[in-house]
Scaffold this motif. Structure first.
Motif, PDB file in Angstrom:
ATOM      1  N   TYR A 336       0.829  -1.200   0.000  1.00 11.27           N
ATOM      2  CA  TYR A 336       0.000   0.000   0.000  1.00 11.27           C
ATOM      3  C   TYR A 336       0.868   1.257   0.000  1.00 11.27           C
ATOM      4  N   MET A 337       1.861   1.304   0.858  1.00 11.20           N
ATOM      5  CA  MET A 337       2.731   2.472   0.911  1.00 11.20           C
ATOM      6  C   MET A 337       3.518   2.639  -0.382  1.00 11.20           C
ATOM      7  N   TYR A 338       3.960   1.523  -0.976  1.00 13.09           N
ATOM      8  CA  TYR A 338       4.749   1.613  -2.206  1.00 13.09           C
ATOM      9  C   TYR A 338       3.887   2.102  -3.374  1.00 13.09           C
ATOM     10  N   VAL A 339       2.702   1.527  -3.551  1.00 15.88           N
ATOM     11  CA  VAL A 339       1.831   1.921  -4.665  1.00 15.88           C
ATOM     12  C   VAL A 339       1.351   3.350  -4.492  1.00 15.88           C
ATOM     13  N   LYS A 340       1.068   3.745  -3.269  1.00 16.96           N
ATOM     14  CA  LYS A 340       0.606   5.108  -3.029  1.00 16.96           C
ATOM     15  C   LYS A 340       1.676   6.128  -3.387  1.00 16.96           C
ATOM     16  N   ALA A 341       2.944   5.764  -3.203  1.00 18.87           N
ATOM     17  CA  ALA A 341       4.042   6.697  -3.486  1.00 18.87           C
ATOM     18  C   ALA A 341       4.516   6.629  -4.933  1.00 18.87           C
ATOM     19  N   ASN A 342       4.485   5.436  -5.561  1.00 20.98           N
ATOM     20  CA  ASN A 342       5.109   5.270  -6.880  1.00 20.98           C
ATOM     21  C   ASN A 342       4.135   4.975  -8.011  1.00 20.98           C
ATOM     22  N   ARG A 343       2.912   4.530  -7.693  1.00 21.29           N
ATOM     23  CA  ARG A 343       1.899   4.241  -8.707  1.00 21.29           C
ATOM     24  C   ARG A 343       2.371   3.193  -9.715  1.00 21.29           C
ATOM     25  N   ARG A 344       3.065   2.171  -9.256  1.00 21.82           N
ATOM     26  CA  ARG A 344       3.507   1.085 -10.141  1.00 21.82           C
ATOM     27  C   ARG A 344       3.823  -0.145  -9.298  1.00 21.82           C
ATOM     28  N   CYS A 345       3.935  -1.289  -9.980  1.00 17.78           N
ATOM     29  CA  CYS A 345       4.305  -2.524  -9.303  1.00 17.78           C
ATOM     30  C   CYS A 345       5.800  -2.497  -9.010  1.00 17.78           C
ATOM     31  N   PRO A 346       6.234  -2.876  -7.798  1.00 15.63           N
ATOM     32  CA  PRO A 346       7.665  -2.820  -7.483  1.00 15.63           C
ATOM     33  C   PRO A 346       8.504  -3.850  -8.229  1.00 15.63           C
ATOM     34  N   LEU A 347       7.885  -4.901  -8.756  1.00 17.58           N
ATOM     35  CA  LEU A 347       8.638  -5.955  -9.439  1.00 17.58           C
ATOM     36  C   LEU A 347       8.565  -5.850 -10.957  1.00 17.58           C
ATOM     37  N   THR A 348       7.391  -5.482 -11.503  1.00 12.52           N
ATOM     38  CA  THR A 348       7.229  -5.416 -12.965  1.00 12.52           C
ATOM     39  C   THR A 348       7.146  -3.998 -13.502  1.00 12.52           C
ATOM     40  N   SER A 349       6.971  -3.013 -12.624  1.00 14.09           N
ATOM     41  CA  SER A 349       6.841  -1.593 -13.011  1.00 14.09           C
ATOM     42  C   SER A 349       5.586  -1.323 -13.825  1.00 14.09           C
ATOM     43  N   TYR A 350       4.583  -2.218 -13.751  1.00 12.96           N
ATOM     44  CA  TYR A 350       3.329  -1.946 -14.429  1.00 12.96           C
ATOM     45  C   TYR A 350       2.599  -0.792 -13.725  1.00 12.96           C
ATOM     46  N   PRO A 351       1.950   0.117 -14.460  1.00 15.69           N
ATOM     47  CA  PRO A 351       1.160   1.181 -13.812  1.00 15.69           C
ATOM     48  C   PRO A 351       0.074   0.582 -12.926  1.00 15.69           C
ATOM     49  N   THR A 352       0.000   1.063 -11.698  1.00 11.54           N
ATOM     50  CA  THR A 352      -0.881   0.460 -10.697  1.00 11.54           C
ATOM     51  C   THR A 352      -1.484   1.547  -9.831  1.00 11.54           C
ATOM     52  N   ASP A 353      -2.748   1.330  -9.426  1.00 10.35           N
ATOM     53  CA  ASP A 353      -3.446   2.211  -8.503  1.00 10.35           C
ATOM     54  C   ASP A 353      -3.858   1.410  -7.275  1.00 10.35           C
ATOM     55  N   LEU A 354      -4.372   2.130  -6.289  1.00 12.24           N
ATOM     56  CA  LEU A 354      -4.743   1.472  -5.029  1.00 12.24           C
ATOM     57  C   LEU A 354      -5.911   0.509  -5.193  1.00 12.24           C
ATOM     58  N   GLN A 355      -6.765   0.747  -6.182  1.00 12.35           N
ATOM     59  CA  GLN A 355      -7.898  -0.162  -6.370  1.00 12.35           C
ATOM     60  C   GLN A 355      -7.477  -1.519  -6.931  1.00 12.35           C
ATOM     61  N   HIS A 356      -6.202  -1.657  -7.324  1.00 13.22           N
ATOM     62  CA  HIS A 356      -5.715  -2.941  -7.815  1.00 13.22           C
ATOM     63  C   HIS A 356      -5.238  -3.852  -6.689  1.00 13.22           C
ATOM     64  N   LEU A 357      -5.314  -3.402  -5.431  1.00 12.65           N
ATOM     65  CA  LEU A 357      -4.941  -4.250  -4.295  1.00 12.65           C
ATOM     66  C   LEU A 357      -6.120  -5.126  -3.895  1.00 12.65           C
ATOM     67  N   ILE A 358      -5.884  -6.444  -3.805  1.00 17.96           N
ATOM     68  CA  ILE A 358      -6.940  -7.404  -3.486  1.00 17.96           C
ATOM     69  C   ILE A 358      -6.460  -8.263  -2.312  1.00 17.96           C
ATOM     70  N   LYS A 359      -7.243  -8.292  -1.254  1.00 16.12           N
ATOM     71  CA  LYS A 359      -6.896  -9.071  -0.054  1.00 16.12           C
ATOM     72  C   LYS A 359      -7.128 -10.544  -0.316  1.00 16.12           C
ATOM     73  N   ILE A 360      -6.199 -11.371   0.172  1.00 22.53           N
ATOM     74  CA  ILE A 360      -6.290 -12.824   0.025  1.00 22.53           C
ATOM     75  C   ILE A 360      -6.792 -13.410   1.340  1.00 22.53           C
ATOM     76  N   TYR A 361      -7.843 -14.189   1.273  1.00 22.66           N
ATOM     77  CA  TYR A 361      -8.391 -14.852   2.451  1.00 22.66           C
ATOM     78  C   TYR A 361      -8.003 -16.335   2.396  1.00 22.66           C
ATOM     79  N   SER A 362      -7.076 -16.736   3.233  1.00 25.04           N
ATOM     80  CA  SER A 362      -6.604 -18.117   3.253  1.00 25.04           C
ATOM     81  C   SER A 362      -7.552 -18.974   4.084  1.00 25.04           C
ATOM     82  N   PRO A 363      -7.544 -20.291   3.873  1.00 26.87           N
ATOM     83  CA  PRO A 363      -8.430 -21.168   4.689  1.00 26.87           C
ATOM     84  C   PRO A 363      -8.111 -21.114   6.163  1.00 26.87           C
ATOM     85  N   GLU A 364      -6.834 -20.865   6.524  1.00 32.58           N
ATOM     86  CA  GLU A 364      -6.486 -20.812   7.939  1.00 32.58           C
ATOM     87  C   GLU A 364      -7.106 -19.604   8.640  1.00 32.58           C
ATOM     88  N   SER A 365      -7.288 -18.489   7.895  1.00 33.52           N
ATOM     89  CA  SER A 365      -7.845 -17.300   8.510  1.00 33.52           C
ATOM     90  C   SER A 365      -9.364 -17.334   8.542  1.00 33.52           C
TER      91      SER A 365
END
Length: 365
Positions: A336-365
């Motif tokens: 969240y902090m990285y995308v908010k500051a840089n507007r891109r993926c830290p590994l692929t540098s694809y343009p990214t916004d905050l709405q592209h963040l999706i929470k993962i719900y694992s079976p353990e949780s």
């Protein structure tokens, strides 16, 4: 009632346009911005290092191009680009028919500011509103200072102001249909102008004005520099207008192609069933000896530990969140902090916004 609506389909030589013409020219400019935005997004995703700045500064670059294009058409045709495309012109509100081609200086600058700045500010407000909603969805609370409270109150009031604006536009268009008012848009009313049809005299006047532009070869250096700048701006505006005029139907096709209804239809027709999950490797090697199984288990344990680490902080992920533009999983706070500051993926540098963040719900949780 018939007399009031007779001008809607009349072919008489009256200078007041019909409601269909004025609505069509508005929808033309509304289709240009999303199409150009999508083209810039495709370029940025194909080569983020070279074209990423176009996506990050799209609103400002589009504002500059819009100012250049609209100023050219207002100066030479007394109309915006879309109004000139539909053979319309802007005339002073108090001018009686037959209306002559040409705007006063104040009407020119009012029209230019309302044509360019209002869509720019509206796009910025809507982007800020979307960002604020995303922050609220992720349960992020900003500091409750006085300035922040005023800011959040203004953003909360924006949907109601926007609804009131659309209601005003609808009432203005309804009054225009029945001939009560001469302008169909509140922006034209604020600019103190109205729309009228072009005639043969206006076309001859535009051709004569374009043929009078000469080269001040004997003028001063400043005059020649200003003339070169004006000619360059005129050439860029003509190139933009020609390309937009040729591609207007293609832009309309892009708007239809990338609409939500059409995309749902395409996905329904072309989607394939999901393949079954692979069989676990332990079941394949269950009949073999224990030593390969133990080494395979150790490799799987090491691999699973690497998969549960965040690529940014290199620690065990907490509140795992996937980035939909690239598919990588991070800690929520890190990404969240990285995308908010840089507007891109830290590994692929694809343009990214905050709405592209999706929470993962694992079976353990």
């Amino acid at each position: 009632m018939a007399e009031a609506g007779a001008h809607l389909t009349s072919t008489a030589l009256n200078e007041q346009p019909s409601i269909f013409e004025v609505v069509a020219q508005e929808s033309l400019m509304e289709a240009v911005r999303p199409a150009l935005r999508h083209a810039v997004k495709v370029l940025a995703e194909s080569n983020p290092s070279r074209f990423g700045f176009l996506w990050r500064s799209f609103d400002e670059l589009y504002l500059m191009l819009d100012l250049l294009l609209q100023n050219h058409f207002l100066s030479h045709c007394s109309a915006s680009f879309s109004e000139n495309f539909y053979s319309l012109k802007r005339v002073t509100a108090g001018q009686r028919p037959p209306a002559l081609l040409g705007l006063h200086r104040k009407s020119h600058w009012r029209s230019l500011l309302l044509l360019c700045l209002v869509p720019y500010l509206k796009a910025k407000l809507e982007a800020t509103l979307v960002q604020q909603r995303d922050e609220e969805d992720f349960s992020i609370r900003l500091a409750q200072t006085r300035r922040q409270k005023l800011y959040r109150a203004a953003m909360a009031a924006y949907p109601y102001v926007n609804s009131a604006w659309h209601a005003w536009v609808f009432i203005q268009q309804l009054l225009f249909v029945f001939g009560v008012v001469r302008t169909h848009s509140p922006l034209l009313w604020l600019a103190r102008v109205r729309l009228a049809r072009l005639n043969a005299q206006d076309i001859r006047h535009m051709e004569l004005r374009s043929s009078r532009t000469g080269n001040p070869a004997e003028g001063s250096l400043v005059q020649r520099a200003l003339w070169l700048i004006s000619q360059g701006a005129r050439g860029v505006a003509l190139s933009l207008s020609s390309s937009l005029s040729l591609g207007v139907f293609f832009l309309q096709f892009l708007e239809w192609w990338y609409s939500s209804d059409n995309q749902n239809t395409v996905k329904t027709l072309t989607s394939l069933p999901a393949p079954p999950p692979p069989v676990h490797l332990q079941q394949e090697h269950s009949g073999q000896d224990s030593s390969p199984v133990s080494s395979s288990k150790a490799e799987d344990t090491q691999l699973s530990s690497e998969r549960t680490k965040c690529p940014l902080c290199r620690r065990l992920r907490t509140n795992a969140t996937v980035l939909s533009t690239s598919g990588f999983v991070f800690c929520y706070r890190c990404i969240y902090m990285y995308v908010k500051a840089n507007r891109r993926c830290p590994l692929t540098s694809y343009p990214t916004d905050l709405q592209h963040l999706i929470k993962i719900y694992s079976p353990e949780s």
